[in-house]
Motif scaffolding. Structure first.
Motif, PDB file in Angstrom:
ATOM      1  N   GLY A   1      48.747 111.068-103.313  1.00 58.26           N
ATOM      2  CA  GLY A   1      48.933 110.856-104.645  1.00 58.26           C
ATOM      3  C   GLY A   1      47.784 109.989-105.227  1.00 58.26           C
ATOM      4  O   GLY A   1      46.629 110.137-104.320  1.00 58.26           O
ATOM      5  N   GLN A   2      47.781 109.647-106.176  1.00 55.38           N
ATOM      6  CA  GLN A   2      46.421 108.996-106.961  1.00 55.38           C
ATOM      7  C   GLN A   2      46.724 107.510-107.057  1.00 55.38           C
ATOM      8  O   GLN A   2      48.121 106.923-107.342  1.00 55.38           O
ATOM      9  CB  GLN A   2      46.050 109.647-108.152  1.00 55.38           C
ATOM     10  CG  GLN A   2      45.670 111.111-108.020  1.00 55.38           C
ATOM     11  CD  GLN A   2      44.889 111.573-109.243  1.00 55.38           C
ATOM     12  OE1 GLN A   2      43.999 111.297-109.713  1.00 55.38           O
ATOM     13  NE2 GLN A   2      45.639 112.820-109.724  1.00 55.38           N
ATOM     14  N   VAL A   3      45.609 106.612-107.199  1.00 60.45           N
ATOM     15  CA  VAL A   3      45.940 105.170-107.470  1.00 60.45           C
ATOM     16  C   VAL A   3      44.719 105.080-108.453  1.00 60.45           C
ATOM     17  O   VAL A   3      43.668 105.690-108.657  1.00 60.45           O
ATOM     18  CB  VAL A   3      45.599 104.402-106.141  1.00 60.45           C
ATOM     19  CG1 VAL A   3      46.598 104.607-105.092  1.00 60.45           C
ATOM     20  CG2 VAL A   3      44.166 104.555-105.553  1.00 60.45           C
TER      21      VAL A   3
ATOM     22  N   THR B   1      41.816  95.956-106.021  1.00 65.86           N
ATOM     23  CA  THR B   1      43.156  96.426-105.835  1.00 65.86           C
ATOM     24  C   THR B   1      43.466  97.658-106.293  1.00 65.86           C
ATOM     25  O   THR B   1      43.240  98.215-107.293  1.00 65.86           O
ATOM     26  CB  THR B   1      44.308  95.140-106.516  1.00 65.86           C
ATOM     27  OG1 THR B   1      43.949  94.018-106.100  1.00 65.86           O
ATOM     28  CG2 THR B   1      45.651  95.736-106.326  1.00 65.86           C
ATOM     29  N   ALA B   2      44.448  98.357-105.463  1.00 65.35           N
ATOM     30  CA  ALA B   2      44.723  99.916-105.770  1.00 65.35           C
ATOM     31  C   ALA B   2      46.053  99.865-106.142  1.00 65.35           C
ATOM     32  O   ALA B   2      46.907  99.413-105.312  1.00 65.35           O
ATOM     33  CB  ALA B   2      44.475 100.890-104.570  1.00 65.35           C
ATOM     34  N   VAL B   3      46.477 100.267-107.276  1.00 59.03           N
ATOM     35  CA  VAL B   3      47.547 100.348-108.000  1.00 59.03           C
ATOM     36  C   VAL B   3      48.272 101.921-108.030  1.00 59.03           C
ATOM     37  O   VAL B   3      47.455 102.716-108.712  1.00 59.03           O
ATOM     38  CB  VAL B   3      47.834  99.872-109.435  1.00 59.03           C
ATOM     39  CG1 VAL B   3      49.234  99.797-109.863  1.00 59.03           C
ATOM     40  CG2 VAL B   3      47.300  98.327-109.276  1.00 59.03           C
TER      41      VAL B   3
ATOM     42  N   LEU C   1      51.710 101.990-112.037  1.00 60.46           N
ATOM     43  CA  LEU C   1      51.156 102.194-113.530  1.00 60.46           C
ATOM     44  C   LEU C   1      51.399 103.779-113.497  1.00 60.46           C
ATOM     45  O   LEU C   1      51.356 104.573-112.874  1.00 60.46           O
ATOM     46  CB  LEU C   1      49.628 101.798-113.699  1.00 60.46           C
ATOM     47  CG  LEU C   1      49.334 100.541-113.580  1.00 60.46           C
ATOM     48  CD1 LEU C   1      47.895 100.236-113.589  1.00 60.46           C
ATOM     49  CD2 LEU C   1      50.008  99.909-114.832  1.00 60.46           C
ATOM     50  N   ARG C   2      51.555 104.141-115.031  1.00 58.85           N
ATOM     51  CA  ARG C   2      51.523 105.462-115.544  1.00 58.85           C
ATOM     52  C   ARG C   2      50.044 105.793-116.101  1.00 58.85           C
ATOM     53  O   ARG C   2      49.312 104.614-116.264  1.00 58.85           O
ATOM     54  CB  ARG C   2      52.300 105.702-116.681  1.00 58.85           C
ATOM     55  CG  ARG C   2      53.826 105.215-116.187  1.00 58.85           C
ATOM     56  CD  ARG C   2      54.954 105.659-117.536  1.00 58.85           C
ATOM     57  NE  ARG C   2      55.011 106.822-118.253  1.00 58.85           N
ATOM     58  CZ  ARG C   2      55.382 107.966-117.580  1.00 58.85           C
ATOM     59  NH1 ARG C   2      56.350 107.661-116.528  1.00 58.85           N
ATOM     60  NH2 ARG C   2      55.306 109.077-118.060  1.00 58.85           N
ATOM     61  N   VAL C   3      49.662 107.008-115.887  1.00 62.02           N
ATOM     62  CA  VAL C   3      48.323 107.452-116.313  1.00 62.02           C
ATOM     63  C   VAL C   3      47.922 106.999-117.587  1.00 62.02           C
ATOM     64  O   VAL C   3      46.884 106.733-117.759  1.00 62.02           O
ATOM     65  CB  VAL C   3      48.134 109.031-116.106  1.00 62.02           C
ATOM     66  CG1 VAL C   3      46.778 109.546-116.625  1.00 62.02           C
ATOM     67  CG2 VAL C   3      48.470 109.460-114.686  1.00 62.02           C
ATOM     68  N   ALA C   4      48.788 106.950-118.562  1.00 62.68           N
ATOM     69  CA  ALA C   4      48.388 106.454-119.895  1.00 62.68           C
ATOM     70  C   ALA C   4      48.029 105.329-119.891  1.00 62.68           C
ATOM     71  O   ALA C   4      47.264 104.798-121.063  1.00 62.68           O
ATOM     72  CB  ALA C   4      49.701 106.974-121.107  1.00 62.68           C
TER      73      ALA C   4
END
Length: 287
Positions: A173-175, A252-254, A190-193
């Motif tokens: 996945g991505q953060v 911090t990575a979300v 979070l959402r990308v937007a």
């Protein structure tokens, strides 16, 4: 039809990229008149018009666009042949073997996978020497084409694998990496937007071939610069999950709940016939 000389291709590509004979001549370190004559001679020999000329500069014709694309590829192939031959010769002189590979990787990406790959490869009998070369965000393809690298770890959808052979190694996945003190750091996801258009935390802009996408975020040249600017609260960055390996205490990575997955591939030039490379690919796919 006569073949095109490497020198002629270099002249034409310089003019086509600069869109101006004067700037191209300066880039090539030569006078403009012989450059103009060389391009005109190339047009006569090919029997086509490559450039439309006016006082402001030049514009590529359809034939010129084709030669620019093909010419770049041909010049990269010539450069790659020279670089890989010199590497093989240096290895021969050192230990009588030419089995040395250059592996291009994005700094900070796929750290755990890379570590496992190198350890597994080193355990193989007669394993080739591997030189790991960190690269920028989108440099791996160019490094494979011009011979600076023999093999690369590349990531879709960020990288294009066009023109290369490849094998999938990892999907993740991505953060979004934000300053640890920022309010977004408290979110579980979070959402990308939500990462776009944050007034006090614009997304970093990575260079591709010297160009940056539009936006208010800072222009990023390398991972160290990115890490420092995030820690200072000046920017944020969307990266694969494996990039957590280089995070600082100030980061911090979300997780991004709706970001497309990132697939890590091991990629190499489609024409390669290297036994050392084939052995590395076999080791990678076993992982």
């Amino acid at each position: 039809m006569e073949s095109v000389e490497t020198r002629e291709l270099r002249y034409f590509v310089a003019v086509a990229e600069e869109r101006h004979f004067g700037r191209a001549a300066e880039r090539l370190g030569m006078a403009q008149p012989p450059l103009s004559r060389a391009v005109q001679q190339l047009e006569r020999r090919l029997g086509v018009s490559l450039l439309d000329r006016d006082r402001r500069g030049v514009r590529l014709t359809g034939a010129g666009e084709t030669l620019l694309h093909e010419g770049r590829a041909a010049l990269d192939a010539v450069t790659a042949a020279a670089r890989r031959t010199r590497r093989a010769g240096a290895a021969d002189a050192r230990d009588g073997r030419g089995d040395r590979l250059v592996l291009a990787v994005k700094a900070g990406f796929s750290h755990e996978l890379l570590h496992k790959l190198l350890d597994a490869h080193a355990a193989e009998p007669d394993a080739a020497e591997i030189e790991v070369v960190p690269s920028g965000l989108c440099e791996q393809a160019g490094m494979l084409r011009d011979g600076r690298a023999d093999v690369a770890l590349m990531h879709t959808p960020f990288n294009s694998l066009s023109g290369f052979d490849s094998e999938e190694l990892l999907t993740e996945g991505q953060v979004v990496v934000v300053p640890a003190a920022h309010p977004l750091a408290a979110r579980r996801s979070l959402r990308v937007a939500e990462t776009v258009g944050i007034p006090d935390l614009p997304l970093a802009r990575w260079s591709r071939h010297g160009l940056y996408p539009p936006g208010p975020g800072p222009e990023i040249h390398d991972q160290t610069q990115l890490a420092q600017l995030i820690a200072l609260g000046r920017t944020a960055a969307v990266v694969p999950e494996s990039a957590r390996a280089w995070l600082w205490a100030e980061h911090t990575a979300v997780p991004l709940s709706d970001a497309p997955p990132v697939v890590t591939h091991i990629a190499w030039p489609a024409h390669s016939r290297s036994r050392a490379l084939a052995a590395l690919i076999r080791t990678a796919t076993r992982l």
